[in-house]
Design a protein around this motif. Structure first.
Motif, PDB file in Angstrom:
ATOM      1  N   HIS A 153      38.530  13.918   4.408  1.00 34.36           N
ATOM      2  CA  HIS A 153      38.204  13.230   5.657  1.00 34.36           C
ATOM      3  C   HIS A 153      39.311  13.461   6.684  1.00 34.36           C
ATOM      4  O   HIS A 153      39.063  13.835   7.836  1.00 34.36           O
ATOM      5  CB  HIS A 153      38.013  11.734   5.381  1.00 34.36           C
ATOM      6  N   HIS A 163      33.657  10.996  13.908  1.00 32.96           N
ATOM      7  CA  HIS A 163      32.429  10.290  13.524  1.00 32.96           C
ATOM      8  C   HIS A 163      32.194   9.137  14.490  1.00 32.96           C
ATOM      9  O   HIS A 163      31.934   8.012  14.093  1.00 32.96           O
ATOM     10  CB  HIS A 163      32.502   9.812  12.063  1.00 32.96           C
ATOM     11  N   GLU A 169      28.823  11.484  12.559  1.00 32.33           N
ATOM     12  CA  GLU A 169      29.174  10.880  11.267  1.00 32.33           C
ATOM     13  C   GLU A 169      28.398  11.542  10.136  1.00 32.33           C
ATOM     14  O   GLU A 169      28.955  11.870   9.083  1.00 32.33           O
ATOM     15  CB  GLU A 169      28.906   9.380  11.282  1.00 32.33           C
ATOM     16  N   LYS A 170      27.109  11.762  10.343  1.00 35.17           N
ATOM     17  CA  LYS A 170      26.269  12.390   9.322  1.00 35.17           C
ATOM     18  C   LYS A 170      26.775  13.802   9.014  1.00 35.17           C
ATOM     19  O   LYS A 170      26.878  14.200   7.852  1.00 35.17           O
ATOM     20  CB  LYS A 170      24.810  12.428   9.785  1.00 35.17           C
ATOM     21  N   GLU A 171      27.117  14.558  10.059  1.00 34.23           N
ATOM     22  CA  GLU A 171      27.629  15.913   9.860  1.00 34.23           C
ATOM     23  C   GLU A 171      28.954  15.892   9.099  1.00 34.23           C
ATOM     24  O   GLU A 171      29.134  16.621   8.121  1.00 34.23           O
ATOM     25  CB  GLU A 171      27.817  16.602  11.215  1.00 34.23           C
ATOM     26  N   PHE A 173      30.401  13.503   7.216  1.00 39.74           N
ATOM     27  CA  PHE A 173      30.323  12.991   5.856  1.00 39.74           C
ATOM     28  C   PHE A 173      29.573  13.958   4.946  1.00 39.74           C
ATOM     29  O   PHE A 173      29.887  14.074   3.757  1.00 39.74           O
ATOM     30  CB  PHE A 173      29.717  11.591   5.853  1.00 39.74           C
ATOM     31  N   GLY A 174      28.602  14.688   5.488  1.00 37.67           N
ATOM     32  CA  GLY A 174      27.909  15.715   4.714  1.00 37.67           C
ATOM     33  C   GLY A 174      28.858  16.830   4.298  1.00 37.67           C
ATOM     34  O   GLY A 174      28.808  17.309   3.158  1.00 37.67           O
ATOM     35  N   LYS A 175      29.710  17.245   5.213  1.00 35.39           N
ATOM     36  CA  LYS A 175      30.696  18.275   4.910  1.00 35.39           C
ATOM     37  C   LYS A 175      31.667  17.783   3.835  1.00 35.39           C
ATOM     38  O   LYS A 175      32.014  18.525   2.916  1.00 35.39           O
ATOM     39  CB  LYS A 175      31.454  18.684   6.172  1.00 35.39           C
ATOM     40  N   GLN A 176      32.111  16.542   3.960  1.00 31.74           N
ATOM     41  CA  GLN A 176      33.023  15.971   2.968  1.00 31.74           C
ATOM     42  C   GLN A 176      32.398  16.002   1.583  1.00 31.74           C
ATOM     43  O   GLN A 176      33.039  16.419   0.616  1.00 31.74           O
ATOM     44  CB  GLN A 176      33.368  14.523   3.327  1.00 31.74           C
ATOM     45  N   GLU A 177      31.170  15.526   1.481  1.00 31.10           N
ATOM     46  CA  GLU A 177      30.513  15.454   0.175  1.00 31.10           C
ATOM     47  C   GLU A 177      30.298  16.839  -0.424  1.00 31.10           C
ATOM     48  O   GLU A 177      30.438  17.022  -1.630  1.00 31.10           O
ATOM     49  CB  GLU A 177      29.188  14.692   0.281  1.00 31.10           C
ATOM     50  N   ALA A 178      29.978  17.838   0.412  1.00 35.63           N
ATOM     51  CA  ALA A 178      29.785  19.200  -0.085  1.00 35.63           C
ATOM     52  C   ALA A 178      31.089  19.760  -0.660  1.00 35.63           C
ATOM     53  O   ALA A 178      31.093  20.395  -1.724  1.00 35.63           O
ATOM     54  CB  ALA A 178      29.252  20.100   1.029  1.00 35.63           C
ATOM     55  N   SER A 186      31.958  14.610  -7.310  1.00 37.85           N
ATOM     56  CA  SER A 186      30.758  13.937  -6.796  1.00 37.85           C
ATOM     57  C   SER A 186      30.743  12.491  -7.251  1.00 37.85           C
ATOM     58  O   SER A 186      31.384  12.109  -8.222  1.00 37.85           O
ATOM     59  CB  SER A 186      29.502  14.642  -7.299  1.00 37.85           C
TER      60      SER A 186
END
Length: 187
Positions: A153, A163, A169-171, A173-178, A186
């Motif tokens: 982050h 965010h 924010e969606k973009e 956090f999506g990158k973080q999770e990937a 995960s």
């Protein structure tokens, strides 16, 4: 060849920072750099307590409360650049990895620590260990996963992500999770 370097200090006493954790953060830095096309730079990471991060949060964001992570990018325009001033003293803790640990870290081992390459600083990431540990417990996952999440982050903030609205924010956090998923962190 891409060069990303992680320098770190431990300015808190609530948790030992293991060589395994640092190796994992180096993996995350490499994966995040690859995902975002950042080929070189240096990230400085400080592990602190809630009092220290609250002081910094108040000084730089006007919020008199602890937070989990702060990022200070060095690539901001000179007019907007923040100068971090911290009166405390950090003792840098050097870690030695034995050959088995280096092999486990593979290509992500700290091969550039003493190579003499002068890398452009990307910025500083500051993580509150007490807040990270509390959040890990609250969310029901490991401390390693939470610290990894906060580190990625912070890195994304250093390279310009924010965010401040739902789409951003969606973009982010999506990158973080990937990135975390690639590293096996995960939820």
């Amino acid at each position: 060849m891409a060069k990303l370097r992680l320098d770190w200090v431990n300015g808190q006493e609530g948790m030992d920072i293991s060589s395994e954790m640092i190796a994992q953060l180096k993996v995350l830095l490499k994966l995040a750099g690859e995902a975002e096309g950042v080929q070189e730079g240096e990230v400085s990471l400080s592990f602190v307590d809630d009092e220290t991060i609250q002081e910094l949060n108040k000084q730089y964001r006007g919020l008199d409360k602890p937070t989990d992570v702060l990022s200070f990018a060095m690539q901001e325009s000179l007019d907007d650049e923040l100068q971090i001033k911290y009166d405390g003293e950090y003792e840098e803790e050097e870690i030695e990895m034995d050959s088995a640990e280096e092999e486990e870290a593979g290509e992500y081992a700290d091969e550039d620590a003493e190579d003499g390459i002068d890398l452009q600083p990307l910025g500083d990431i500051i993580i509150s260990i007490p807040t990270a540990l509390a959040q890990a417990e609250e969310y029901g996952h490991s401390a390693e996963r939470e610290i990894g999440f906060l580190f990625v982050h912070g890195f994304l903030h250093l390279i310009g992500y924010d965010h401040d609205n739902e789409a951003a924010e969606k973009e982010m956090f999506g990158k973080q999770e990937a990135i975390l998923a690639k590293a096996g962190l995960s939820r």
